[in-house]
Enzyme design. Structure first.
Site, PDB file in Angstrom:
ATOM      1  N   TYR A 230      94.491 107.321  -7.753  1.00 14.28           N
ATOM      2  CA  TYR A 230      95.532 108.246  -8.203  1.00 14.28           C
ATOM      3  C   TYR A 230      95.922 107.858  -9.628  1.00 14.28           C
ATOM      4  CZ  TYR A 230      99.045 111.823  -7.751  1.00 14.28           C
ATOM      5  OH  TYR A 230      99.759 112.967  -7.946  1.00 14.28           O
ATOM      6  N   ARG A 282      99.755 122.411 -14.590  1.00 13.00           N
ATOM      7  CA  ARG A 282     100.440 121.349 -15.319  1.00 13.00           C
ATOM      8  C   ARG A 282     100.112 120.023 -14.666  1.00 13.00           C
ATOM      9  NH1 ARG A 282     105.927 118.826 -14.323  1.00 13.00           N
ATOM     10  NH2 ARG A 282     104.339 117.694 -13.152  1.00 13.00           N
ATOM     11  N   LYS A 300      96.273 112.523  -3.893  1.00 11.13           N
ATOM     12  CA  LYS A 300      97.573 112.456  -3.229  1.00 11.13           C
ATOM     13  C   LYS A 300      97.399 112.288  -1.720  1.00 11.13           C
ATOM     14  CE  LYS A 300     101.910 113.277  -4.825  1.00 11.13           C
ATOM     15  NZ  LYS A 300     102.474 113.131  -6.167  1.00 11.13           N
ATOM     16  N   GLU A 371     102.464 120.698  -5.804  1.00 16.10           N
ATOM     17  CA  GLU A 371     102.207 119.648  -6.794  1.00 16.10           C
ATOM     18  C   GLU A 371     101.699 120.247  -8.105  1.00 16.10           C
ATOM     19  OE1 GLU A 371     102.035 115.585  -8.034  1.00 16.10           O
ATOM     20  OE2 GLU A 371     102.800 116.449  -6.178  1.00 16.10           O
ATOM     21  N   ASP A 372     102.293 119.809  -9.194  1.00 12.22           N
ATOM     22  CA  ASP A 372     101.808 120.105 -10.544  1.00 12.22           C
ATOM     23  C   ASP A 372     101.666 121.589 -10.851  1.00 12.22           C
ATOM     24  OD1 ASP A 372     101.898 117.485 -11.169  1.00 12.22           O
ATOM     25  OD2 ASP A 372      99.746 117.129 -11.152  1.00 12.22           O
ATOM     26  N   ASP A 392     106.852 117.602  -4.663  1.00 15.45           N
ATOM     27  CA  ASP A 392     106.937 116.185  -5.003  1.00 15.45           C
ATOM     28  C   ASP A 392     107.359 115.967  -6.446  1.00 15.45           C
ATOM     29  OD1 ASP A 392     106.558 113.395  -4.243  1.00 15.45           O
ATOM     30  OD2 ASP A 392     104.920 113.428  -5.692  1.00 15.45           O
ATOM     31  N   ASP A 393     106.970 116.882  -7.349  1.00 16.72           N
ATOM     32  CA  ASP A 393     107.361 116.729  -8.751  1.00 16.72           C
ATOM     33  C   ASP A 393     108.878 116.734  -8.898  1.00 16.72           C
ATOM     34  OD1 ASP A 393     104.694 116.759  -9.755  1.00 16.72           O
ATOM     35  OD2 ASP A 393     104.640 118.913  -9.462  1.00 16.72           O
ATOM     36  N   ASN A 536     103.560 109.746 -16.886  1.00 13.53           N
ATOM     37  CA  ASN A 536     102.191 109.362 -16.554  1.00 13.53           C
ATOM     38  C   ASN A 536     101.220 110.164 -17.413  1.00 13.53           C
ATOM     39  OD1 ASN A 536     102.517 107.488 -14.336  1.00 13.53           O
ATOM     40  ND2 ASN A 536     103.283 109.223 -13.148  1.00 13.53           N
TER      41      ASN A 536
END
Length: 707
Positions: A230, A282, A300, A371-372, A392-393, A536
């Site tokens: 990850y 993203r 993930k 996610e993202d 989760d973001d 990150n």
């Protein structure tokens, strides 16, 4: 076509007529007919000395075609609580088409099928039914009707008996290896690869060829392996996804599939309990990567399994191909996504509606983690009170940072009401983090307005204020300042000088923006400044651990998003905190699944943060750590999952009745019993195989078998 032989089911229809109960005519016959087959020829084709044949006549209405369902047991399918089958169309049927089905109790039937002289074709079932918890495709070869091993069964730790049973005997070297020897070989091969992306690709190969070995490696060496599967390595993997593509590792749903999503989901062979969904718009701090973002769901979910023991076959990496605004990808001949511009918000919403409906119809109660997404708020707000989902973001990042802040605030010695937090980065993740901290501050005695006034957000245009003159994104309005008296602060340095913060938080992806000058000032204003550069990958981190220690004279309470190595400062060994989401999202997922929660409430997310803040052991607390040792991540995930389960119960959204009234020690034991442990898989397989062989031998009066 299967070869012919002289076996007891040469005439299936006639055989069923002989077995027909009085008063029931064949057109209305239903149930199971079990026929023992002592033929050595039959047994050899399926890898056991003797076996049992189970014929199911599938009927909902009067039979239209004689169909025999070949039902395999849990061991044959190789997964816990799983059964499956294939359909044999029997010739001689005078009627029309029929619909095959398998009832729930099919998983309780041990039936070992090889071939039948009357079979004319062998086809997978058109509409696999859920059996127990997992439904998998048949392992029978399409050409010979002989069972084909799964890739995960080529495991050198399996005994010779298991290899014979799995039909892998002779296909792998003869040595039966200790698991530690397997791991040493993997570590040796890993060390020979110089670049992290090479190590990532090597580990992906292991995961796809020997899943249990991969997770043995990941769980035993999680501190070293997690950064390779990850963040930060997954960023490079996503950038090169289409160029390095070798094999399918998840499910892709393209906008061109609109109207057919449900049928495409039928192609996924496993029963799914949790999925990670991205549209690749993203990815980390790398921007729009289109379908190359598949590396995120894959990585993930690998952590969901390694850190929280969710079985690997119960996870679904899912990428939505909704076009891309990345011209470089559209011009890249090797890019594997559709070549269309990014969809409109309305088109995305319509497609997402179809996806969410289809996922929950296929797997009721599935946990969906977003996610993202470039703009994650619309989907979360639209679905969070209707489906079991979270982002989760926003929520995961907020929870893990909150846990670190809870411990940092306590160590700083500064009362909650006196804290001032400057956030560099006003995106969805930053706002999500701040809202979690606002809730913590309110629980410590502040009003919501008082808590909100403790935050100053800085974006590319400077301090976020209500009178800045530009139209603020909706999610920024909540924290926009109105006490700036008309003055606009254009840079982070100006805002820091104005606020003199106790907390400096980075979610900007602007590497090094926490300059030595800013860090020095933080140490001048605070005995223990709280420095959290959370972006990150590592190259995007607002500062390094070394700089934070050096320019605050070792006084900083530090946590980053990506890992940094420990260091020695003035004779002290200092360990950097890592506010990595892997501390919370695996436990959130596990707790949500085990509690059978109908939705993921904000109280469940907050509970995950509180639980994480208490997960440090006495040694970690004495050393001033903000987060537990990452090597203890499975124990930490149990603690987080328990907090989530309790919160689900209190909110009235948990449907699991078995845990009601359990004491904490009982709940902990129950949660651990539900976790997949790759280190026990070989022993579990050995036990299942020998148990089956002994059972068959006892029924047939056989003292010995070639297994």
């Amino acid at each position: 076509m299967a070869p012919r032989n002289n076996n007891p089911v040469r005439q299936p229809i006639g055989l069923l007529r002989q077995l027909e109960p009085d008063g029931i005519k064949l057109p209305h016959l239903h149930g199971y007919w079990v026929v023992r087959v002592p033929s050595r020829r039959w047994s050899q084709t399926i890898g056991v000395w003797h076996g049992v044949v189970c014929l199911e006549v599938a009927t909902r209405q009067p039979i239209h075609r004689w169909q025999v369902i070949l039902v395999t047991s849990e061991r044959l399918m190789g997964w816990a609580a799983a059964s499956s089958g294939v359909r044999l169309d029997i010739p001689g049927d005078p009627h029309g088409e029929g619909v095959p089905f398998l009832p729930e109790n099919a998983r309780n039937i041990l039936a070992w099928i090889s071939m039948c002289s009357s079979v004319t074709s062998l086809k997978p079932r058109d509409q696999p039914k859920r059996l127990g918890q997992v439904c998998l495709p048949s392992r029978f070869s399409m050409s010979t009707s002989i069972r084909t091993p799964e890739l995960g069964e080529f495991d050198t730790s399996h005994s010779i008996a298991v290899r014979r049973f799995n039909r892998t005997h002779g296909l792998i070297p003869p040595a039966v290896e200790d698991q530690d020897v397997q791991l040493q070989r993997c570590l040796n091969q890993l060390s020979q690869r110089q670049k992290d992306i090479e190590k990532y690709l090597y580990l992906s190969g292991i995961r796809n060829s020997n899943v249990h070995l991969f997770y043995r490696l990941a769980t035993k060496h999680v501190k070293d392996i997690a950064p390779l599967i990850y963040t930060p390595t997954v960023g490079d993997a996503c950038l090169q996804w289409s160029h390095n593509y070798v094999q399918p590792e998840g499910l892709y749903l393209s906008y061109s599939d609109k109207g057919h999503v449900a049928s495409i989901l039928q192609n996924w062979p496993h029963h799914v309990e949790i999925t990670v969904v991205t549209d690749g718009s993203r990815i980390l701090g790398l921007g729009d990567l289109g379908i190359n973002g598949m590396g995120i769901p894959v990585g993930k979910l690998a952590l969901y399994t390694a850190c929280a023991g969710i079985r690997p076959e119960a996870t679904l990496p899912l990428t939505l191909d909704l076009g891309t605004g990345n011209k470089a990808l559209l011009d890249d001949p090797l890019y594997m996504g559709s070549r269309r511009e990014k969809l409109s918000s309305k088109e995305e919403q319509e497609f997402m509606d179809e996806v969410m409906i289809a996922l929950n119809e296929k797997w009721p109660g599935i946990v969906v983690q977003f996610e993202d997404f470039k703009n994650p708020f619309p989907a979360l707000e639209r679905y969070q009170n209707k489906y079991t989902c979270f982002n989760d973001d926003i929520q995961g990042t907020g929870a893990v940072v909150l846990a670190g802040i809870i411990n940092a605030v306590k160590k700083s010695g500064v009362p909650v009401k006196e804290h001032r937090a400057v956030f560099m980065g006003a995106g969805s993740a930053g706002v999500g983090v701040a809202k979690q901290i606002v809730e913590y501050f309110t629980r410590e005695g502040l009003t919501e307005d008082q808590a909100r006034q403790c935050f100053w957000f800085v974006d590319t245009k400077g301090l976020v204020t209500k009178d800045r003159g530009d139209k603020l994104a909706e999610h920024k309005v909540y924290f926009a300042r109105n006490d700036n008296e008309g003055k606009q602060y254009k840079t982070l340095a100006e805002v820091v000088d104005h606020v003199k913060p106790t907390i400096l938080m980075g979610l900007s992806t602007m590497g090094g923006i926490f300059s030595p000058d800013l860090l020095t000032k933080m140490a001048q204003w605070n005995e223990h400044p709280i420095i959290f550069p959370l972006s990150n990958p590592s190259a995007n981190s607002e500062c390094t651990f070394e700089d934070a220690v050096k320019y605050t004279n070792g006084t900083a309470l530090f946590a980053s998003g990506s890992p940094f190595p420990p260091l020695t400062y003035q004779g002290r060994s200092l360990q950097p905190g890592q506010g990595n989401n892997m501390y919370v999202f695996p436990g959130i997922g596990l707790g949500t699944i085990l509690s059978k929660a109908t939705i993921v409430t904000q109280s469940m997310i907050y509970a995950s943060a509180e639980a994480l803040s208490t997960a440090l052991n006495p040694s970690e607390t004495a050393q001033g750590w903000l987060y537990p040792e990452i090597a203890r991540i499975r124990d930490v995930s149990v603690t987080v999952a328990m907090g989530v389960i309790r919160a689900a119960e209190e909110a009235g959204v948990g449907r699991e009745t078995r845990i009601k009234g359990m004491k904490d020690d009982e709940l902990e034991k129950w949660v651990k019993s539900k976790m997949y442990d790759p280190n026990e898989e070989t022993q579990r397989v050995e036990k299942e195989v020998y148990s089956f062989i002994e059972g068959v031998a006892a029924k047939e009066g056989i003292r010995d078998s070639h297994l």
